[in-house]
Design an enzyme around this catalytic site. Structure first.
Site, PDB file in Angstrom:
ATOM      1  N   GLN A   1      -7.771   0.028   3.630  1.00 17.67           N
ATOM      2  CA  GLN A   1      -8.636  -0.506   4.694  1.00 17.67           C
ATOM      3  C   GLN A   1     -10.018  -0.904   4.166  1.00 17.67           C
ATOM      4  O   GLN A   1     -10.734  -1.665   4.807  1.00 17.67           O
ATOM      5  CB  GLN A   1      -8.807   0.535   5.808  1.00 17.67           C
ATOM      6  CG  GLN A   1      -7.540   0.785   6.624  1.00 17.67           C
ATOM      7  CD  GLN A   1      -7.168  -0.379   7.522  1.00 17.67           C
ATOM      8  OE1 GLN A   1      -8.025  -1.139   7.971  1.00 17.67           O
ATOM      9  NE2 GLN A   1      -5.885  -0.517   7.799  1.00 17.67           N
TER      10      GLN A   1
ATOM     11  N   THR B   1      11.936  -7.858 -10.441  1.00 16.12           N
ATOM     12  CA  THR B   1      11.263  -9.127 -10.715  1.00 16.12           C
ATOM     13  C   THR B   1       9.985  -9.223  -9.899  1.00 16.12           C
ATOM     14  O   THR B   1       9.978  -8.941  -8.700  1.00 16.12           O
ATOM     15  CB  THR B   1      12.204 -10.303 -10.389  1.00 16.12           C
ATOM     16  OG1 THR B   1      13.384 -10.133 -11.176  1.00 16.12           O
ATOM     17  CG2 THR B   1      11.558 -11.642 -10.701  1.00 16.12           C
TER      18      THR B   1
ATOM     19  N   SER C   1      -3.480  -3.112  -0.426  1.00 13.60           N
ATOM     20  CA  SER C   1      -2.390  -3.864   0.195  1.00 13.60           C
ATOM     21  C   SER C   1      -2.898  -5.246   0.586  1.00 13.60           C
ATOM     22  O   SER C   1      -3.875  -5.369   1.329  1.00 13.60           O
ATOM     23  CB  SER C   1      -1.899  -3.126   1.437  1.00 13.60           C
ATOM     24  OG  SER C   1      -0.975  -3.932   2.132  1.00 13.60           O
TER      25      SER C   1
ATOM     26  N   ASN D   1      -7.691   4.142   8.756  1.00  6.69           N
ATOM     27  CA  ASN D   1      -7.112   2.951   9.377  1.00  6.69           C
ATOM     28  C   ASN D   1      -7.179   2.961  10.897  1.00  6.69           C
ATOM     29  O   ASN D   1      -7.099   1.927  11.526  1.00  6.69           O
ATOM     30  CB  ASN D   1      -5.658   2.758   8.929  1.00  6.69           C
ATOM     31  CG  ASN D   1      -4.840   4.020   8.999  1.00  6.69           C
ATOM     32  OD1 ASN D   1      -5.192   5.040   8.395  1.00  6.69           O
ATOM     33  ND2 ASN D   1      -3.763   3.979   9.744  1.00  6.69           N
TER      34      ASN D   1
ATOM     35  N   GLY E   1       0.811  -1.209   0.000  1.00  8.55           N
ATOM     36  CA  GLY E   1       0.000   0.000   0.000  1.00  8.55           C
ATOM     37  C   GLY E   1       0.850   1.266   0.000  1.00  8.55           C
ATOM     38  O   GLY E   1       0.541   2.240  -0.695  1.00  8.55           O
ATOM     39  N   SER E   2       1.935   1.258   0.769  1.00 15.45           N
ATOM     40  CA  SER E   2       2.774   2.461   0.864  1.00 15.45           C
ATOM     41  C   SER E   2       3.352   2.825  -0.500  1.00 15.45           C
ATOM     42  O   SER E   2       3.310   3.986  -0.914  1.00 15.45           O
ATOM     43  CB  SER E   2       3.914   2.249   1.864  1.00 15.45           C
ATOM     44  OG  SER E   2       3.395   1.988   3.146  1.00 15.45           O
TER      45      SER E   2
ATOM     46  N   CYS F   1       2.300   2.465  13.076  1.00 20.06           N
ATOM     47  CA  CYS F   1       3.447   3.279  12.669  1.00 20.06           C
ATOM     48  C   CYS F   1       3.764   4.353  13.693  1.00 20.06           C
ATOM     49  O   CYS F   1       4.888   4.800  13.793  1.00 20.06           O
ATOM     50  CB  CYS F   1       3.167   3.935  11.323  1.00 20.06           C
ATOM     51  SG  CYS F   1       2.214   2.887  10.245  1.00 20.06           S
TER      52      CYS F   1
ATOM     53  N   HIS G   1      -1.885  -7.633   2.566  1.00 12.46           N
ATOM     54  CA  HIS G   1      -1.884  -8.169   3.939  1.00 12.46           C
ATOM     55  C   HIS G   1      -3.008  -7.623   4.807  1.00 12.46           C
ATOM     56  O   HIS G   1      -3.191  -8.063   5.943  1.00 12.46           O
ATOM     57  CB  HIS G   1      -0.502  -7.999   4.602  1.00 12.46           C
ATOM     58  CG  HIS G   1      -0.153  -6.616   5.051  1.00 12.46           C
ATOM     59  ND1 HIS G   1      -0.305  -6.218   6.354  1.00 12.46           N
ATOM     60  CD2 HIS G   1       0.358  -5.546   4.399  1.00 12.46           C
ATOM     61  CE1 HIS G   1       0.110  -4.954   6.479  1.00 12.46           C
ATOM     62  NE2 HIS G   1       0.508  -4.533   5.295  1.00 12.46           N
TER      63      HIS G   1
HETATM   64  C1  LIG Z   1      -1.600  -0.489   6.064  1.00 13.91           C
HETATM   65  C2  LIG Z   1      -1.937   0.740   5.339  1.00 13.91           C
HETATM   66  C3  LIG Z   1      -1.088   1.264   4.354  1.00 13.91           C
HETATM   67  C4  LIG Z   1       0.274   0.690   4.068  1.00 13.91           C
HETATM   68  O1  LIG Z   1       0.227  -0.534   3.403  1.00 13.91           O
HETATM   69  P1  LIG Z   1       1.539  -1.461   3.399  1.00 13.91           P
HETATM   70  O2  LIG Z   1       1.214  -2.555   2.448  1.00 13.91           O
HETATM   71  O3  LIG Z   1       1.723  -1.955   4.792  1.00 13.91           O
HETATM   72  O4  LIG Z   1       2.662  -0.616   2.916  1.00 13.91           O
HETATM   73  C5  LIG Z   1      -1.500   2.396   3.675  1.00 13.91           C
HETATM   74  N1  LIG Z   1      -2.690   2.967   3.926  1.00 13.91           N
HETATM   75  C6  LIG Z   1      -3.533   2.489   4.850  1.00 13.91           C
HETATM   76  C7  LIG Z   1      -4.842   3.156   5.057  1.00 13.91           C
HETATM   77  C8  LIG Z   1      -3.188   1.364   5.597  1.00 13.91           C
HETATM   78  O5  LIG Z   1      -4.023   0.903   6.525  1.00 13.91           O
END
Ligand SMILES: *Cc1c(COP(=O)(O)O)cnc(C)c1O
Length: 400
Positions: free
Chosen positions: A179, A237, A199, A151, A70-71, A324, A201
């Site tokens: 989210q 890759t 993202s 989040n 996500g980042s 974070c 995870h």
């Molecule tokens: C977790 C999160 C991210 C970051 O995602 P990552 O895959 O951990 O880099 C960005 N935005 C929101 C709203 C999140 O909850």
């Protein structure tokens, strides 16, 4: 007793996602850029995944870029829109004060490069309105970036309305939907979303894998230079197994979205009702327009860190602020954005439940939080000042 109530930080992988990944570690391990059969098999797999992710989001496969999460997707979306704007002399960007740091820190960087950033105020209920966006758009606005669901407090933004405003004013619209995915309906076409971040995870897929959707015609700026992967817009890759796990997890989450949301919101409301019985506490964010998984409270006279440690002793994994910011002593920027004073913003608790959470677990959490809050207050000099009237209360004794 082990209760995981931090699904907004990360989720356990689903068996479906794991099963989808396994063949790509030892059987189909070729490099997708290699022209021989083993490479082409991997290439075909990720192109299949791209099509499936596109189908879920309501876009075309060539509008999907796989990222490290996500980042990275947030960074690339914002930087790309900024560079496109700059070429046309447009250097104004609109966002909100309670975005994820992947967005806020990218905007800070652009500000140093001469961009002008407007961070919209968030209402006390944790929601910004399309009207605020409309009023803030200027001739030189090149991007609006607003998260779908927050989040920390789980509040849901009026993304379709914001998309319509941006479309009418011909301004690019990006949303961090990290989210929202798996909890809320997403259709980039219907919602007029130009760019979107996901993202894996956060919806029971693997860590280190994400998606940037960018509407056809939007020229992306590379964050990672390298080979010709992802149409040359993201070198490196491909994380083949991760991509396969992510696609499977996304399809699974979306297929069960409605039934999960119905189940989760009942548990969420039970949790809110139980915690509302704790004196001098308040729910953060709108009670209804929030993710079915999210509960976030502030308790007067409590240190969030101590609360988390004692809950951990009772087997409960929860969070105070975001993953974070925990570890720093600054109160959550999200809680400050919705107008919580510093002293209560320090005493916050986020519980993000999951599809496996049970009613018994919810009741256990309510009992545990009530006990821990009572105990911490009994040893807190700050609380003593509140009780003696030396300091004024911020919340009422009981809501309503
Ligand atoms: C977790 C999160 C991210 C970051 O995602 P990552 O895959 O951990 O880099 C960005 N935005 C929101 C709203 C999140 O909850």
């Amino acid at each position: 007793m082990f209760i995981y109530a931090d699904n907004a930080a990360t989720t356990a992988m689903s068996q479906k996602a794991i099963d989808a990944m396994l063949p790509y570690f030892k059987e189909v391990y070729g490099n997708p850029s290699s022209l021989y059969e083993a490479g082409q098999q991997a290439k075909m797999a990720i192109e299949d995944a791209r099509g499936r992710v596109a189908a879920v989001l309501g876009c075309k496969p060539d509008e999907i870029y796989f990222t490290s999460g996500g980042s990275e997707a947030d960074n690339q979306a914002i930087i790309s829109a900024a560079k496109l704007g700059q070429k046309k002399g447009k250097k104004h960007i609109i966002s909100t004060s309670f975005e994820h740091h992947a967005v806020l820190h990218t905007l800070k960087k652009l500000e140093k490069e001469g961009f002008e950033i407007t961070l919209l105020d968030v209402h006390d209920n944790g929601i910004v309105t399309a009207k605020q966006v409309d009023d803030a758009i200027r001739e030189d606005t090149c991007l609006v970036t607003i998260m779908y669901a927050n989040n920390e407090i789980g509040t849901i933004q009026p993304i379709s309305e914001i998309g319509a405003v941006c479309k009418a004013k011909e301004v690019l619209f990006h949303t961090d939907a990290v989210q929202a995915a798996g909890h809320l309906a997403i259709n980039v076409e219907e919602q007029n979303i130009d760019m979107l971040s996901l993202s894996a995870h956060k919806f029971h897929g693997p860590k280190g894998c994400g998606v940037l959707y960018a509407r056809k015609g939007i020229l992306l700026t590379n964050i990672i230079e390298g080979g010709a992967q992802e149409k040359g817009k993201r070198g490196g890759t491909e994380n083949v197994a991760g991509i396969m796990g992510m696609a499977a997890a996304l399809e699974d989450a979306v297929a069960h979205m409605d039934e999960n949301a119905a189940k989760l919101s009942v548990l969420r409301d039970r949790l809110i009702e139980g915690l509302n019985k704790i004196s001098y506490s308040e729910l953060n964010g709108d009670a209804v327009k929030r993710l079915p998984s999210n509960v976030n409270f502030c308790f007067e006279g409590i240190e969030g860190e101590s609360l988390l440690l004692l809950l951990d002793d009772k087997g409960i994994s929860a969070s105070s602020g975001s993953a974070c910011t925990s570890g720093s002593l600054d109160p959550s920027h999200v809680l400050l954005a919705i107008g919580r004073p510093h002293e209560v913003a320090h005493g916050s608790l986020r519980l993000s439940i999951g599809e496996d959470t049970t009613e018994e677990e919810v009741d256990y959490i309510i009992r545990a939080v009530t006990e821990v809050v009572t105990y911490l207050r009994s040893i807190s000099p700050f609380w003593r000042d509140l009780v003696s009237g030396k300091r004024p209360h911020i919340f009422t004794e009981l809501p309503g």
